[in-house]
Design a protein around this motif. Structure first.
Motif, PDB file in Angstrom:
ATOM      1  N   ILE A 325     131.641  49.163   1.405  1.00  0.00           N
ATOM      2  CA  ILE A 325     131.291  50.062   0.569  1.00  0.00           C
ATOM      3  C   ILE A 325     131.331  49.953  -0.897  1.00  0.00           C
ATOM      4  N   LEU A 340     126.169  55.948  -5.430  1.00  0.00           N
ATOM      5  CA  LEU A 340     126.293  56.333  -4.378  1.00  0.00           C
ATOM      6  C   LEU A 340     127.498  55.640  -3.642  1.00  0.00           C
ATOM      7  N   SER A 341     127.671  54.326  -3.678  1.00  0.00           N
ATOM      8  CA  SER A 341     128.546  53.625  -3.284  1.00  0.00           C
ATOM      9  C   SER A 341     129.952  53.981  -3.860  1.00  0.00           C
ATOM     10  N   LEU A 344     130.721  57.279  -2.162  1.00  0.00           N
ATOM     11  CA  LEU A 344     131.088  57.193  -0.814  1.00  0.00           C
ATOM     12  C   LEU A 344     132.610  56.816  -0.856  1.00  0.00           C
ATOM     13  N   SER A 345     132.972  55.450  -1.690  1.00  0.00           N
ATOM     14  CA  SER A 345     134.052  55.080  -1.363  1.00  0.00           C
ATOM     15  C   SER A 345     135.147  55.696  -1.838  1.00  0.00           C
TER      16      SER A 345
END
Length: 384
Positions: A325, A340-341, A344-345
């Motif tokens: 990710i 977003l990455s 999310l990470s």
């Protein structure tokens, strides 16, 4: 402070409407340049062979993830690809090959050079990170069918990144709990200082894991091991969340060693009632006892195997998913995809902290269950 819903909805709607304007891909000139560079890199790779270093972004991310989960002979904090410099520190290499071979891992130059010791030459294989004996050229010959190196591999007793992490975890445990024991003796059984953080966990393991699953009669025999294994796995799991590429409990050999210790303690301290339930189960017809005995014996081996795989798979998969990710941020090349990455990470990192505690708890709980079954007393109802 109260925020009105109407302005908040207007801001969100404005951001959504502006997304198509803010998430353009690379300009046309950059795209042509990228395609040209990729084609040039592909041509170079075809000339360099199958073992050439990756040059495109996806291959670099894949190679980085592969190196992250492997053990290594040095600690690298970060690298400068432009200048080709690595910032970190080397670890000692200890080999047994016609005598003791001792030198620093800096001689390998991060796997790019051949190390020489007493007339012997050694090289690091990039696929598995292990040291093999070679000639002066450092060539590692691989089997065409299996792909495994055919070079001789010396006995390796090196202080690798994994070994150093284990030493640090052990030293931390000794310092923390030796200090906790001293505060008990000085304050009349009351913890003080940093020991107050760990005392509730110790009591939880005793009252919620050891006593219910082993019993008040025998639990004290196993408390030292249960406490050690819980905090040892927990500290190593936490180390794995640090940005230094530490992946100890995601190493199959480490989880195998921990599972073997649980297996040995279970079977070496078991009473005759435990073995009687395996080879000659009470209350079962004699013919069925002969059939079920091999199955029960197989279960004795499967129990530590499940311990090994459960811890290894959860930690290893967590590292792979989290690094993948993070790598998406360098592939998307847009503020939306990268944001977003990152979000999310970050959320997954918080979840990994929970997994670190959960896996330590599960390993300790299952070990206590196995110990409890090994020392369980004979029930009179079974005799009838």
């Amino acid at each position: 402070m109260v925020i009105s819903n109407r302005p908040l909805r207007f801001i969100i709607a404005t951001l959504v409407a502006c997304l198509p304007l803010m998430t353009f891909a690379n300009p046309e000139v950059d795209s042509v340049k990228v395609h040209t560079e990729v084609a040039h890199e592909t041509t170079e790779q075809s000339h360099e062979g199958a073992h050439a270093e990756p040059t495109d972004v996806k291959s670099k991310i894949k190679a980085f993830i592969g190196h992250h989960v492997l053990d290594s002979h040095d600690f690298t904090f970060f690298s400068d690809e432009v200048e080709g410099k690595h910032y970190g520190f080397s670890l000692p290499v200890i080999l047994w090959d016609n005598g003791l071979q001792l030198f620093s891992s800096s001689e390998f130059e991060h796997g790019e050079a051949v190390a020489e010791s007493n007339g012997n030459f050694y090289a690091i294989n990039h696929h598995d990170g292990k040291i093999y004996k070679t000639d002066a050229s450092g060539k590692i010959i691989e089997d065409e069918k299996t792909g495994f190196p055919e070079n001789e591999r010396p006995l390796d007793f090196s202080i690798t990144k994994t070994v150093l992490s284990i030493f640090i975890a052990a030293i931390l445990m000794v310092l923390i709990f030796a200090g906790l024991a001293k505060t008990y003796s000085k304050n009349g059984g009351i913890a003080s200082g940093a020991g107050r953080i760990f005392e509730p966990v110790v009591l939880f393991i005793r009252d919620e894991i050891a006593i219910p699953n082993i019993g008040e009669k025998h639990y004290k025999r196993y408390m030292s091991y249960l406490l050690t294994i819980f905090f040892f796995v927990l500290f190593l799991n936490i180390f794995g969340l640090m940005p230094f590429g530490i992946n100890v409990t995601g190493n199959l050999t480490i989880t195998f060693a921990l599972a073997i210790m649980t297996f040995l303690i279970t079977n070496l301290t078991a009473n005759k009632n435990y073995w009687g339930h395996i080879f000659w189960m009470p209350g079962v017809p004699k013919v069925m006892r002969i059939v079920l005995a091999p199955i029960e014996l197989l279960g004795v081996i499967i129990k530590p195997f499940s311990l090994m795989i459960r811890l290894y798979a959860n930690i290893f998969a967590g590292h792979i998913v989290l690094m993948s990710i993070i790598g998406l941020m360098f592939i998307f090349k847009s503020w939306l995809g990268s944001s977003l990455s990152f979000a999310l990470s970050f959320a997954l990192s918080i979840l990994e902290i929970l997994v670190a505690f959960l896996q330590a708890y599960i390993f300790t709980l299952l070990s206590a269950l196995y110990f409890g079954s090994a020392v369980e007393e004979h029930h009179h109802e079974e005799a009838h």
